[in-house]
Design a protein around this motif. Sequence first.
Motif: not given
Length: 415
Positions: A248, A268, A270, A302
Amino acid sequence: MSTKALEITLPKPYPLQREILAHSARHKLIVAGRRAGKTVLAGLMAAHYLLDGKQVLIASNTAPQANIFWDMLERWFAPLTAAGLVVRHRAHHTLRLGNGLLTVRTASEPDNLRGFSADLLILDECALLPASIWREVGIPILADRQGRALLISTPKRKNWFFELYIQALRDTSGTWKTWAFSTEENPHIARAEIEAMASNMSEISFKQEILAQFVDASGQVFRNIEQCTYEERYNTYEDYCKTYHDARMALGIDWGRSEDYTALVVGDIQNRKVVYVERFTQIPFEQQLARVVELVKAWHVEIVKAEYNSMGGPMVERLQSLLEGTSTQVYKFNTTSATKPRIIEQLSIAFERVQIQIPRYEEALLHELEFFSVLDTTSTNRYTYGAPKGVHDDYVIALCLWYDIVVNVNIRWVY
């Protein structure tokens, strides 16, 4: 006291507090960790002096801190106030009992205290106050009454309070007595609570805030940088997802001004892994925004968090407009003296605990992290974070903003 109506109940001091209260030194200097009981100790000393008909002045570094003292003492003396023995003046923060007078003030501007006279002067959070509060204002306040002083604080680097502590420690005349103790000395604070506080602090903050140790004013902020690096290169989002299927992506942006860089950090959230960094300078704003949008699309970002101060305001609003209708969320970050240390310290903790990964081949990023420091400032008694003269810190701030997304990914931000 002869009747129930005239009784007041004061907290029972724990053993070390009793020792301090009973000591005969004229001036007492306390270096203690947070929640170690400094405020209650000072309140008890002030209450005893007021009950003895003395003049007491309590000076704190901020209005909220002064209000803590006022609320506590007002509550303790409420029975005597109700009986008409104590005259309370809330607007002036004073309690008068016979010939005794207790006054609570803020001391961020020491000159505002000139003209006061006291049998007992309590200076709260001294390390956050200007040096003149004691040498130029505090000592004269005590002169005509040959008053006493209680100076209390959690350390804040090796500033004037540290120098006074060393001076008091070496005193052989009996005028001064010092105590230094950690939060753990307070028997009313559970060990689990101390551990919870420590878990959210860097090593430097823990030494200062909990162990009550004086730390140097300058020094490297980020440690274990080498242990947090990795060798692999990921040229595209698709390339990265071959290894990390749950990726993500988020983007931190520090907008450049004049000679500064605009810095972009993609990572990222995550897996707490930075995958791409870029910076540029002296290009038109629309081109900068176009590059950001391109990066957002290429890395399937995102969440974006960008600095909102100054020129950042219109840049963030324009970026929100450009990304309207997409799934990317854009959040603003207002950099203040309170918010900037927070994001820097939480990133510092991540490096300390090796909870973040950054690419080893991004030399400019590594260089900024290595040189980013707690700067020595003589005009303020607070830590100032930044890069030494001649070194940029744009990547560091962008990385902080990205990591703030990591920490708060499941929290809805409201600014």
